[in-house]
Design a protein around this motif. Structure first.
Motif, PDB file in Angstrom:
ATOM      1  N   GLN A 116      35.431  40.913 -10.721  1.00 37.66           N
ATOM      2  CA  GLN A 116      34.562  42.950 -10.198  1.00 37.66           C
ATOM      3  C   GLN A 116      34.115  42.206  -9.116  1.00 37.66           C
ATOM      4  O   GLN A 116      32.834  42.224  -8.848  1.00 37.66           O
ATOM      5  N   VAL A 117      33.927  43.938  -8.591  1.00 37.09           N
ATOM      6  CA  VAL A 117      33.253  43.988  -7.077  1.00 37.09           C
ATOM      7  C   VAL A 117      32.299  44.873  -7.626  1.00 37.09           C
ATOM      8  O   VAL A 117      32.405  45.769  -8.655  1.00 37.09           O
ATOM      9  N   THR A 118      31.326  43.787  -7.433  1.00 39.40           N
ATOM     10  CA  THR A 118      29.959  45.166  -7.674  1.00 39.40           C
ATOM     11  C   THR A 118      28.961  45.570  -6.142  1.00 39.40           C
ATOM     12  O   THR A 118      28.221  46.197  -6.358  1.00 39.40           O
ATOM     13  N   GLY A 119      29.705  44.832  -5.410  1.00 35.69           N
ATOM     14  CA  GLY A 119      28.910  45.692  -4.130  1.00 35.69           C
ATOM     15  C   GLY A 119      29.723  45.446  -2.826  1.00 35.69           C
ATOM     16  O   GLY A 119      30.305  44.993  -2.575  1.00 35.69           O
ATOM     17  N   LEU A 120      29.882  46.388  -1.938  1.00 37.04           N
ATOM     18  CA  LEU A 120      30.123  46.550  -0.136  1.00 37.04           C
ATOM     19  C   LEU A 120      28.675  46.735   0.061  1.00 37.04           C
ATOM     20  O   LEU A 120      28.411  47.856   0.087  1.00 37.04           O
TER      21      LEU A 120
END
Length: 317
Positions: free
Chosen positions: A206-210
């Motif tokens: 899961q991507v939690t930050g860019l």
């Protein structure tokens, strides 16, 4: 090393008093990154990131970066917007530097992404590109194609001090890429322009930050994907191409934003341009940064090796 400006506890406490974020509990410098000074700040109401912008970030560009982050945050993207103080001011000054208090995002940056993580990260990039369709602000790419020839010339013959023949190899590649670079006919939008694995935070797949949007600018949309592909799809030295990662990046992006035939055909060229951009910026830093400096120099040859891969793809197409 990424704490160039020291912030005394008393100054930080006074700074935080402008906000509705509680009182200072602790602050710790963050070693990752090379552009700015960053602190992890805990208060009685939560956790935040304090960033002080050093010489490489033009203070005049900060309103664009903060506006873009606010836009993406409003669209539900996992990005870290600046927090305004009680007067609504987001961009401050602290210890003689422009500074922002920024939303903290959970997650860890990746060293060796899996195909599943790569696919998720590229999907998040595509979501970002979809989200900026109605973002009306513009910023020229300060590290775009117009900058490559001057940067190459500033490196000069010192390129051969890094590796014999590097001046000729990069010069020839630069000539080829600039001559073929698409000037129109491709979508342009706000791009990240630096979405390396360490600028993506994840929990599992899961991507939690860019994060770290300080090269963000208006440019060819799939050039952003080409930068990402060149950064993620190789081993650290650039000698080994990991096709399963490269394929996953394209698959993830296209699940949201399919590529046209023209974009597919141009992709190796755009990736070659990405390699030239990072090879040159790393070479310039290598030449001009003392070997004993606190900042770790990054090997430009790692991007020269990537460049050879994409040029071979172009020749076989």
């Amino acid at each position: 090393m990424a704490v160039y400006t020291q912030v005394p506890a008393e100054s930080l406490a006074a700074f935080l008093a402008r906000y509705d974020v509680g009182e200072l509990v602790s602050a710790k410098g963050i070693a990752e990154g090379v552009e700015n000074s960053n602190y992890l700040v805990d208060t009685t109401r939560g956790r935040f990131i304090l960033t002080l912008y050093e010489k490489r970030v033009d203070a005049g560009d900060l309103p664009y970066f903060m506006s873009l982050l606010a836009h993406l945050d409003a669209k539900g993207l996992p990005v870290p917007p600046a927090i305004p103080d009680r007067a609504g001011v987001a961009i401050q000054e602290l210890e003689g530097r422009p500074a922002c208090l920024i939303k903290f995002l959970s997650g860890v940056s990746l060293s060796h992404p899996t195909p599943g993580q790569a696919e998720a990260a590229a999907r998040a990039m595509a979501d970002m590109h979809l989200a900026v369709a109605d973002f009306g602000e513009d910023r020229p790419n300060s590290m775009g194609i117009e900058s490559w020839r001057p940067l190459f010339e500033r490196c000069g013959a010192s390129l051969d001090d890094i590796a014999p023949g590097l001046d000729a190899e990069l010069g020839a590649a630069l000539d080829r890429v600039l001559a073929a670079w698409p000037r129109d006919g491709f979508d342009r939008c706000a791009i990240h322009a630096d979405l390396f694995p360490d600028n993506v935070l994840m929990l599992g797949e899961q991507v939690t930050g860019l994060i770290d949007f300080y090269f963000a600018s208006t440019d060819i949309r799939i050039y952003d994907l080409a930068i990402m592909h060149s950064a993620w799809s190789f081993g650290a030295t650039g000698a080994e191409y990991h096709h399963e990662i490269g394929d996953a990046l394209l698959r993830g992006y296209e699940s949201r934003f399919p590529l046209s035939d023209a974009e597919r055909a141009a992709f190796p060229l755009l990736a070659s341009g990405a390699c030239i951009r990072f090879a040159l910026s790393r070479a310039f830093d290598w030449i001009n940064t003392p070997a004993d400096a606190l900042v770790t120099r990054k090997d430009p040859l790692a991007y020269v090796r990537r460049l050879r891969h994409y040029e071979a793809m172009s020749h076989s197409a």
